[in-house]
Design an enzyme around this catalytic site. Structure first.
Site, short mmCIF file in Angstrom:
data_model
loop_
_atom_site.label_atom_id
_atom_site.label_comp_id
_atom_site.label_asym_id
_atom_site.label_seq_id
_atom_site.Cartn_x
_atom_site.Cartn_y
_atom_site.Cartn_z
N SER A 1 26.68 26.15 -82.03
CA SER A 1 25.87 27.68 -82.13
C SER A 1 27.39 28.43 -82.64
O SER A 1 28.25 28.42 -82.08
CB SER A 1 25.58 27.77 -80.95
OG SER A 1 25.08 29.33 -80.93
N TYR B 1 26.20 29.20 -71.58
CA TYR B 1 25.77 28.43 -72.94
C TYR B 1 26.68 28.15 -73.83
O TYR B 1 27.01 26.85 -74.42
CB TYR B 1 24.51 28.92 -73.39
CG TYR B 1 24.00 28.49 -74.70
CD1 TYR B 1 23.38 27.35 -74.71
CD2 TYR B 1 24.09 29.19 -76.08
CE1 TYR B 1 22.80 26.66 -75.99
CE2 TYR B 1 23.68 28.55 -77.06
CZ TYR B 1 23.09 27.39 -77.12
OH TYR B 1 22.53 26.83 -78.36
N LYS C 1 28.81 24.68 -75.41
CA LYS C 1 28.58 24.05 -76.76
C LYS C 1 29.87 24.05 -77.34
O LYS C 1 30.30 22.90 -77.98
CB LYS C 1 27.75 25.17 -77.80
CG LYS C 1 26.44 25.33 -77.37
CD LYS C 1 25.77 23.83 -78.28
CE LYS C 1 24.33 23.81 -77.85
NZ LYS C 1 23.72 22.44 -78.14
P1 NAD Z 1 14.32 22.80 -78.57
O1 NAD Z 1 14.66 23.49 -76.89
O2 NAD Z 1 13.31 23.15 -78.95
O3 NAD Z 1 15.02 21.52 -78.55
C1 NAD Z 1 15.55 20.86 -77.57
C2 NAD Z 1 14.88 19.64 -77.48
O4 NAD Z 1 15.79 18.79 -76.63
C3 NAD Z 1 13.65 19.65 -76.75
O5 NAD Z 1 12.64 18.75 -77.51
C4 NAD Z 1 14.03 19.27 -75.57
O6 NAD Z 1 12.92 18.65 -74.71
C5 NAD Z 1 15.09 18.09 -75.55
N1 NAD Z 1 15.83 18.12 -74.47
C6 NAD Z 1 16.32 19.27 -73.44
N2 NAD Z 1 17.03 18.66 -72.46
C7 NAD Z 1 17.00 17.33 -72.59
C8 NAD Z 1 17.46 16.21 -71.84
N3 NAD Z 1 18.41 16.28 -70.84
N4 NAD Z 1 17.29 14.95 -72.43
C9 NAD Z 1 16.57 14.69 -73.40
N5 NAD Z 1 15.99 15.60 -74.33
C10 NAD Z 1 16.42 16.86 -73.87
O7 NAD Z 1 15.76 23.68 -79.06
P2 NAD Z 1 15.83 24.00 -80.53
O8 NAD Z 1 15.85 25.26 -81.08
O9 NAD Z 1 15.53 22.90 -81.44
O10 NAD Z 1 17.59 23.60 -80.57
C11 NAD Z 1 18.15 22.08 -80.78
C12 NAD Z 1 19.69 22.27 -80.60
O11 NAD Z 1 20.36 23.23 -81.37
C13 NAD Z 1 20.12 22.79 -78.99
O12 NAD Z 1 21.07 21.96 -78.82
C14 NAD Z 1 20.37 24.37 -79.06
O13 NAD Z 1 21.35 24.62 -78.21
C15 NAD Z 1 21.06 24.30 -80.63
N6 NAD Z 1 20.76 25.60 -81.26
C16 NAD Z 1 19.72 26.21 -81.47
C17 NAD Z 1 19.81 27.60 -81.82
C18 NAD Z 1 18.39 28.32 -81.87
O14 NAD Z 1 18.45 29.64 -82.08
N7 NAD Z 1 17.20 27.67 -81.99
C19 NAD Z 1 20.80 28.04 -82.17
C20 NAD Z 1 22.05 27.62 -82.31
C21 NAD Z 1 22.12 26.24 -81.84
#
Ligand code: NAD
Ligand code: UDP
Length: 339
Positions: free
Chosen positions: A124, A148, A152
Site C-alpha cells: 500500500s 496497518y 505492510k
Molecule cells: P478485502 O478485505 O475486500 O479482501 C481481503 C480478502 O482477504 C477478503 O476476502 C478476506 O476475507 C480475506 N482474508 C482476510 N484475512 C484472511 C486470512 N487470515 N486468511 C485468508 N483470507 C483472509 O480487501 P481488498 O480491498 O480487496 O484488499 C486486498 C489487499 O490489498 C489487502 O491486503 C489490502 O491491505 C491491500 N490494499 C487495499 C487497498 C484498498 O484501498 N482497498 C489499498 C492498498 C492495499
C-alpha cells in the site's frame, strides 16, 4: 499459469480473478471469508460461466495451506489476504501483525514446500507516510504512520529478504494507491461491512440512501480547494496490473517495488462533483474536522510500472464513478442484496 490467489473473494481479488481468466491463467482462491461473501465468488463464476475453484482456509493455517499447495501446485501466488482498516489496526494490533505479517510467513512456507517462487504482494502507498515530495516514487523514504502500514512494510521486508535467499524467485511488491469503482457488469464491487472507512463507498452509500450525508474531513489542507487529495485508480486497471506483474514474474527473477496508481490526484470535493456529474445525483455533504492521521495529499509516480510492466491505468474518473454507481445501485445492500 496456475495462480493461487489468497483473499481472492475480496474487492480487489474478485476483479483480478476476471482479468486472470481473461488472460488465460487458472486461478485457485484461498480465503477465510472473514471480510468477503462466498456470493462474490459465485458472481465471478457467473461472469466467466464456470465456478472458481476455491478453498476456505486461513492463511495462518500452515498445515491446511501446505496441503492445498501440494494439491494445486501453483506456479505463482497473488497475496491479497489481509486486514486493511487503518483505524482498526490501532485497536487490534496483534490481529494485524498476525494476519498480515505471520500470514505472509506461513504462505512463504507453503510456497517453499512446492518450490513455488513467484509472488505478487498487495502493499500500500500508506507505507510512505508523510511525503517529503510528491509524487511519491518508489525511492521515497518509508515512514509508516499506522500499525496497518507497518504490517505492510514488514511483509515487504520479509519478501525482499526471502528473494535474497532465493535469487531465482520473483517478488513483486505492488504499492496500491486508492482503488475505486467496479466491474462494468455491476455484479461485483466494493462491499464494506459496517461503517465505510473509505470515501468512495461512503459516497455511493449516501447516493443509495443508506447514509444521510458525507462528512468531508477537513477543508483547510494545503491543497487547491483545502480538501484531501488522493490518487484514485479504477479497480479494473489495478486488477490488470496484477496480470502484467505475473507476466513479468514468469520471465524475470528479482524483487521489485512498484507504485500502482494513475499519477493524477483528485480532492474530496472533486470526487463529489465527479460522482454527481456521472450520475445526475446530489451528494449531501458537510465539512467536518480533519480525520486523525490523514495527510493532505498523495499521488503516485507511475513511471516504473510503465517501464517494468508495460502497464498503465486506462480508466478515467468518470468511469470510476459510473461503475461504482452501477454496482451500488444494482446492489444497494452489497452482496446481501437478493438478485
Ligand atoms: P478485502 O478485505 O475486500 O479482501 C481481503 C480478502 O482477504 C477478503 O476476502 C478476506 O476475507 C480475506 N482474508 C482476510 N484475512 C484472511 C486470512 N487470515 N486468511 C485468508 N483470507 C483472509 O480487501 P481488498 O480491498 O480487496 O484488499 C486486498 C489487499 O490489498 C489487502 O491486503 C489490502 O491491505 C491491500 N490494499 C487495499 C487497498 C484498498 O484501498 N482497498 C489499498 C492498498 C492495499
Ligand atoms: N474522506 C472524507 N470523508 C469520508 C472518508 C474519507 O472526507 O467519509 C477523505 C479523507 O480524509 C481523504 C480522502 O477522503 O482525504 C480519501 O480517504 P480514504 O479513507 O478513502 O483513503 P486514504 O485516506 O486511506 O487514502
Amino acid at each position: 499459469m496456475r495462480v493461487l490467489v489468497t483473499g481472492g473473494a475480496g474487492y480487489i481479488g474478485t476483479h483480478t480473478l476476471l482479468e486472470l481468466v481473461a488472460a488465460g491463467h487458472e486461478p485457485f482462491v484461498v480465503d477465510n471469508f472473514e471480510n468477503a461473501s462466498p456470493r462474490a465468488l459465485a458472481r465471478v463464476g457467473e461472469l466467466i460461466q464456470r465456478p472458481i475453484p476455491h478453498a476456505t482456509c486461513d492463511v495462518r493455517d500452515r498445515s491446511t495451506l501446505t496441503e492445498i499447495f501440494e494439491d494445486i501446485r501453483p506456479e505463482a501466488v497473488i497475496h491479497f489476504a489481509g486486514l486493511k482498516a487503518v483505524g482498526e489496526s490501532e485497536e487490534r494490533p496483534r490481529d494485524y501483525y498476525d494476519v498480515n505479517v505471520a500470514g505472509t510467513l506461513t504462505l512463504l512456507a507453503a510456497m517453499e514446500a512446492v518450490d513455488c517462487a513467484r509472488i505478487v504482494f498487495s502493499s500500500s502507498a500508506t507505507v510512505y507516510g508523510a511525503p517529503d515530495y510528491l509524487p511519491y516514487d518508489e525511492a521515497h523514504p518509508t515512514r509508516p504512520l499506522s500499525v496497518y502500514a507497518k504490517t505492510k512494510l514488514m511483509a515487504e521486508d520479509i519478501l525482499r529478504d526471502w528473494h535474497s535467499a532465493h535469487p531465482q524467485s520473483a517478488v513483486l511488491l505492488l504499492r496500491y494507491f486508492n482503488p475505486v469503482g467496479a466491474h462494468i457488469s455491476g455484479r461485483i464491487g466494493e462491499d464494506p461491512q459496517g461503517w465505510p472507512n473509505n470515501l468512495m463507498p461512503f459516497i455511493t452509500q449516501v447516493a443509495v440512501g443508506r447514509r444521510d450525508k458525507l462528512m468531508v474531513f477537513g477543508d483547510d489542507y494545503d491543497t487547491p480547494d483545502g480538501t484531501g487529495v488522493r490518487d484514485y485508480i479504477h479497480v479494473v486497471d489495478l486488477a490488470r496490473a496484477h496480470v502484467a506483474a505475473l507476466t513479468h514474474a514468469e520471465k524475470t527473477p528479482g524483487a521489485e517495488v512498484i507504485n500502482i496508481g494513475t499519477g493524477q490526484g483528485y480532492s474530496v470535493l472533486e470526487m463529489i462533483r465527479a460522482f454527481e456529474a456521472a450520475t445526475g445525483l446530489e451528494i449531501p455533504h458537510e465539512i467536518a474536522p480533519r480525520r486523525e492521521g490523514d495527510i493532505a495529499a498523495m499521488q503516485a509516480d507511475v513511471r516504473r510500472a510503465e517501464t517494468l510492466l508495460g502497464w498503465r491505468a486506462r480508466h478515467g474518473l468518470a468511469e470510476m464513478m459510473a461503475s461504482a454507481w452501477g454496482w451500488q445501485s444494482a446492489n444497494p445492500q452489497g452482496y446481501t442484496t437478493d438478485n
